[in-house]
Design a protein around this motif. Sequence first.
Motif, PDB file in Angstrom:
ATOM      1  N   GLN A 192       0.834  -1.190   0.000  1.00 32.82           N
ATOM      2  CA  GLN A 192       0.000   0.000   0.000  1.00 32.82           C
ATOM      3  C   GLN A 192       0.876   1.250   0.000  1.00 32.82           C
ATOM      4  OE1 GLN A 192      -3.436   0.094   2.613  1.00 32.82           O
ATOM      5  NE2 GLN A 192      -3.103  -2.035   3.199  1.00 32.82           N
ATOM      6  N   SER A 242      -5.862   3.700   2.719  1.00 31.31           N
ATOM      7  CA  SER A 242      -6.959   4.530   3.215  1.00 31.31           C
ATOM      8  C   SER A 242      -6.873   4.773   4.713  1.00 31.31           C
ATOM      9  CB  SER A 242      -8.300   3.849   2.896  1.00 31.31           C
ATOM     10  OG  SER A 242      -8.403   2.607   3.580  1.00 31.31           O
ATOM     11  N   THR A 243      -5.779   4.340   5.345  1.00 25.77           N
ATOM     12  CA  THR A 243      -5.638   4.437   6.797  1.00 25.77           C
ATOM     13  C   THR A 243      -4.729   5.599   7.174  1.00 25.77           C
ATOM     14  OG1 THR A 243      -5.922   2.044   7.040  1.00 25.77           O
ATOM     15  CG2 THR A 243      -4.926   3.221   8.885  1.00 25.77           C
ATOM     16  N   ASN A 273      -9.216  -2.876   6.971  1.00 24.63           N
ATOM     17  CA  ASN A 273      -8.013  -2.507   6.229  1.00 24.63           C
ATOM     18  C   ASN A 273      -6.773  -2.420   7.113  1.00 24.63           C
ATOM     19  OD1 ASN A 273      -9.571  -2.341   3.933  1.00 24.63           O
ATOM     20  ND2 ASN A 273      -9.829  -0.129   4.045  1.00 24.63           N
ATOM     21  N   ASP A 290     -14.871  -5.833   8.839  1.00 23.07           N
ATOM     22  CA  ASP A 290     -15.141  -4.767   7.889  1.00 23.07           C
ATOM     23  C   ASP A 290     -16.195  -3.844   8.486  1.00 23.07           C
ATOM     24  OD1 ASP A 290     -13.383  -5.580   5.821  1.00 23.07           O
ATOM     25  OD2 ASP A 290     -14.794  -7.159   5.263  1.00 23.07           O
ATOM     26  N   ARG A 310     -15.241   1.392   1.434  1.00 23.34           N
ATOM     27  CA  ARG A 310     -14.365   0.743   2.422  1.00 23.34           C
ATOM     28  C   ARG A 310     -13.322  -0.151   1.775  1.00 23.34           C
ATOM     29  NH1 ARG A 310     -16.352  -4.567   3.498  1.00 23.34           N
ATOM     30  NH2 ARG A 310     -18.542  -4.867   2.978  1.00 23.34           N
ATOM     31  N   GLY A 311     -13.235  -0.106   0.444  1.00 26.68           N
ATOM     32  CA  GLY A 311     -12.178  -0.832  -0.253  1.00 26.68           C
ATOM     33  C   GLY A 311     -12.456  -2.284  -0.521  1.00 26.68           C
TER      34      GLY A 311
END
Length: 685
Positions: free
Chosen positions: A231, A262-263, A293, A304, A384-385
């Motif tokens: 990532q 995304s974190t 994630n 999730d 949320r991917g």
Amino acid sequence: MTRVGRVLGWCLASLLLLVAALMLFLVLFDWNLIKPTLNEKVSEALNRPFAIEGNLAVVWRREDGEGGWHAWVPWPHVAAERLTLGNPEWIKGGPFVHLEKVELRLAPLPLLWKTVRIPRIDLTGPDANLQRLADGRSNWTFDLGEQTATEEDESTPWTLDIGTIGFDQGRVRLDDQPLKTRLEVHVDPLGQPIAFSEIVGKAAAQKTADQDATPQDYAFAWRAKGTYQGQALEGSGKVGGLLALQDTALPFPVQADVRAGSTRIILAGTLTDPQNLGALDLRLRLSGSSLGNLYPLTGVTLPDTPAYSTDGRLVARLHDDSGATFLYQGFNGRIGDSDIHGDLTFVARQPRPKLSGTLVSNQLLFSDLAPLIGADSNAEKKARGAPANQPGDKVLPVEVFRTERWRAMDADVRFTGKRIVHSDQLPISDLDTHLVLNDGRLSLEPLRFGMAGGTLESTIQLDGNRVPLQGRAQIKARHFKLKQLFPTFAPMQTSLGELNGDADISGTGNSVAALLGSANGELKMLMNDGAVSRGLMEIAGLNVGNYVVNRLFGDDEVEINCAAADVGIKQGLLSTRLFVVDTENAIITVDGTANFASEQLNMDITPESKGLRVFSLRSPLYVRGSFKNPSAGVHATPLVLRGAGMLALGAVVAPAAGLLALVAPSGDQPNECEPLLKQIQSSKR
């Protein structure tokens, strides 16, 4: 003077002369002359090329602040310029480490007991290139050879005692193939130091000071860019300028703001005992599109979820006997539109790490639970991917459970939702569950909802060690008050009736759709003293039900004495064993199937008038089509009316007897289902 005195005087003078000569030699000696020998010996010891390419100098002077003999014996202060340490032969690229300058001072007396004590090392211009290959070999692991058993027994090993490490601007590159990580970190002086309290706050700084520790100021800024676990990663922050490897009274300050995928991770606090990564005490903020994630970043298996953010204190004890322990204490945050609070502990034990703790939500939106089973929309999945692969014509979630993550760690977490916010159509009040994950086996025992004045209590067991996953759900619905179940339907507000039910369903498959598509089990439900009308169907959002009720009763509100259902499920096919509705003017039976594998309905609804009243409907109704788009109509060719006649069939006696167990008194009113079920039982005799 005696002869002995003269001899002793000459010996003492000779010794002093020898010491003076040695000191003069050490002061005047050009240490650059030993660089070739020194480079050769170090290279041989480390099994990789080493070189001091610049000046090598040694200055001897006494140390201020040192007591005892240390204050009288001069210490060597060593300075070496342009040092390079290379890589093993199997590593490609530039040198392992390059330093513009190294300065240190060495305590001479501890050398007598084989201790190399260096109170401080200062590094100028460090540039490190760290690499680890796919087979696990790394250039930061040194092959120093192995001593024989005899050597180990007969000689005492040397020990290295380093106090602090100072550094200035530098660069570190990391290429870690097993971690799928490539990073480049730059460190630069801040120019003006920043007080620890300005970053972490006065309260946190005072708490650290109360523990007899005085963190140094932030002296350097750092920035990083690259990839971590595949990532994209980018971050920046600040650190102190002096690593105290053994002095716990001088914690090393750290601050970071990092984005990985995304974190986002924001932290500030201290590192104690950096040599062994002894302890961390940080203010930690986490946010992202889904807690799931975090798994590739941390190895912690989390569900999730919708977008989340949390803020709490992270304390790490990295040398606990049970394994490195991380405590995320007193955190507060949000998941979707729900609040979340609690304490979590993660222990890196063997054979699997374990997550434990207690979580509380004061106000939980029911819709925020949908991602747990993949029941959120495709748009929400993308946010949320997760793959947006829910077919448009399917109702049951097809998103696959990631059971490989279940086997990566254990868990024991208690979760309480004190208040659940949902629409009036589903009046759920609270939630309580105990989640246990052990060697890939996930259980919720219990999973309890407060609903419509009653309880929906279930036990969920999912065995992620089986391929495909095996699951079982045992559910009990008790004392659902009809007037609370339909709070906006006025005729129901005078009802004292209840709904009770039981279900026991098992199946195999790695999604909700697959589990139900292969399910076996049964469902029983009993409702007494209710009412029904087109208005109720509109409130419930049941278009097909609206059509059926209109056909059966027109626009009138009709009292329901009892509704009883006993259905069996085999290989995903639900079949009615007994489904009867007893109203004030008719008995209605439902017969047919619902196929969870294909999501298809095939139901017949047959009315039978009571007494002299004549039903205007002469043909049974049907419900066909998919779960997503069901349709209803009237059979063109009337079927044999089975309503009252069905009650005489012996096949329904056993289901009726089983349903009697769900009969429960509602206040002072008799339960209308009991005489109906007993009538069905007695019809065979």
